[in-house]
Design a protein around this motif. Structure first.
Motif, mmCIF file in Angstrom:
data_model
loop_
_atom_site.group_PDB
_atom_site.id
_atom_site.type_symbol
_atom_site.label_atom_id
_atom_site.label_comp_id
_atom_site.label_asym_id
_atom_site.label_seq_id
_atom_site.Cartn_x
_atom_site.Cartn_y
_atom_site.Cartn_z
ATOM 1 N N LYS A 11 0.845 -1.192 0.000
ATOM 2 C CA LYS A 11 0.000 0.000 0.000
ATOM 3 C C LYS A 11 0.884 1.247 0.000
ATOM 4 O O LYS A 11 1.649 1.472 0.946
ATOM 5 N N VAL A 12 0.791 2.042 -1.047
ATOM 6 C CA VAL A 12 1.636 3.231 -1.202
ATOM 7 C C VAL A 12 0.757 4.468 -1.101
ATOM 8 O O VAL A 12 -0.185 4.633 -1.883
ATOM 9 N N ALA A 13 1.078 5.336 -0.125
ATOM 10 C CA ALA A 13 0.229 6.507 0.125
ATOM 11 C C ALA A 13 0.236 7.476 -1.043
ATOM 12 O O ALA A 13 -0.801 8.067 -1.375
ATOM 13 N N ASN A 14 1.398 7.668 -1.667
ATOM 14 C CA ASN A 14 1.491 8.589 -2.798
ATOM 15 C C ASN A 14 1.354 7.800 -4.103
ATOM 16 O O ASN A 14 2.240 7.014 -4.441
ATOM 17 N N PRO A 15 0.277 7.991 -4.853
ATOM 18 C CA PRO A 15 0.048 7.210 -6.073
ATOM 19 C C PRO A 15 1.177 7.337 -7.093
ATOM 20 O O PRO A 15 1.422 6.394 -7.865
ATOM 21 N N ASP A 16 1.864 8.474 -7.102
ATOM 22 C CA ASP A 16 2.946 8.672 -8.069
ATOM 23 C C ASP A 16 4.113 7.715 -7.842
ATOM 24 O O ASP A 16 4.911 7.465 -8.746
ATOM 25 N N ASP A 17 4.222 7.190 -6.625
ATOM 26 C CA ASP A 17 5.334 6.314 -6.290
ATOM 27 C C ASP A 17 4.983 4.829 -6.367
ATOM 28 O O ASP A 17 5.864 3.977 -6.239
ATOM 29 N N ALA A 18 3.701 4.534 -6.552
ATOM 30 C CA ALA A 18 3.247 3.150 -6.459
ATOM 31 C C ALA A 18 3.930 2.243 -7.480
ATOM 32 O O ALA A 18 4.377 1.137 -7.148
ATOM 33 N N GLY A 19 4.032 2.699 -8.718
ATOM 34 C CA GLY A 19 4.616 1.865 -9.760
ATOM 35 C C GLY A 19 6.049 1.487 -9.461
ATOM 36 O O GLY A 19 6.431 0.305 -9.582
ATOM 37 N N GLU A 20 6.859 2.455 -9.041
ATOM 38 C CA GLU A 20 8.268 2.169 -8.770
ATOM 39 C C GLU A 20 8.431 1.238 -7.575
ATOM 40 O O GLU A 20 9.241 0.304 -7.607
ATOM 41 N N ILE A 21 7.675 1.481 -6.516
ATOM 42 C CA ILE A 21 7.794 0.634 -5.328
ATOM 43 C C ILE A 21 7.330 -0.785 -5.632
ATOM 44 O O ILE A 21 7.957 -1.768 -5.200
#
Length: 207
Positions: A11-21
């Motif tokens: 679960k990634v709080a910032n959607p902009d970072d979700a793909g990389e994580i």
């Protein structure tokens, strides 16, 4: 279990970072031997225990996590720029954002701390970590439990030159400007050593 099941617990709080994580998690999960690899088992445990691993940017611009709290509370790509690691044969190589994030994931999921002293939980949360005031302190664990697990995961993934100890991740410009060594070079002429420690390097003179 499947990769999709594992990623459903990321679960990634910032959607902009979700793909990389998610790509970082995928890399370490798929690079780890199925069933037996440590990273594989670590991420599978999220599914087995029905626990979510959450990622928040935070405000401090560092890499931080809650020990056994299933939360990366801070992460920063800019903090990792120019970061390097020093291996047991003295080789200087990039310490990437992905590698540092994996270190924090180990904290968050396994409960391992950066020291090697067993605590009440038996995991390794019992004492201070890093470099003691007296370098002759007997039986001191300079590697620490989390770095030992990091070394294992990197070996599974085929990442060369894992850092040798907790205190072996300086910034490259510090090494270049003050010690005259560069990326890919060895501080020990390639010889294997039993311990790598870097004390705080004095601030650079920017005048």
């Amino acid at each position: 279990m499947s990769l999709a099941e594992v990623l459903s617990h990321i679960k990634v709080a910032n959607p902009d970072d979700a793909g990389e994580i998610e790509r970082i998690v995928t890399y370490f999960y798929e690079s780890s031997p199925a069933k037996k690899g440590f990273a594989y088992q670590l991420f599978e445990s999220l599914v087995v225990e029905n626990r979510d691993l959450t990622f928040s940017r935070g405000a401090g611009g560092k890499m931080e996590s809650t020990v056994h709290g299933y939360e990366i509370t801070e992460y920063s790509k800019s903090f990792m720029e120019n970061k390097v690691k020093i291996s047991s044969n003295g080789v200087i190589s990039e310490y990437t954002f992905a590698q540092a994030l994996m270190h924090e994931i180990i904290h968050a999921v396994t409960g391992a701390n950066d020291d090697g002293t067993p605590g009440a939980d038996g995991i390794g949360n019992g004492g201070d970590y890093g470099m003691p005031a007296n370098l002759t302190t007997p039986k001191y664990n300079y590697v620490g439990l989390t770095v030992a697990l990091e070394q294992q995961i990197f070996a599974e993934a085929g990442i060369p030159n894992a850092r040798a100890s907790y205190h072996s991740t300086p910034y490259l410009n510090e090494l270049e400007n003050q010690l005259g060594v560069h990326m890919g070079e060895s501080l020990t002429a390639g010889k294997e050593v039993g311990l790598v420690l870097l004390d705080d390097i004095a601030p650079l003179d920017t005048k």
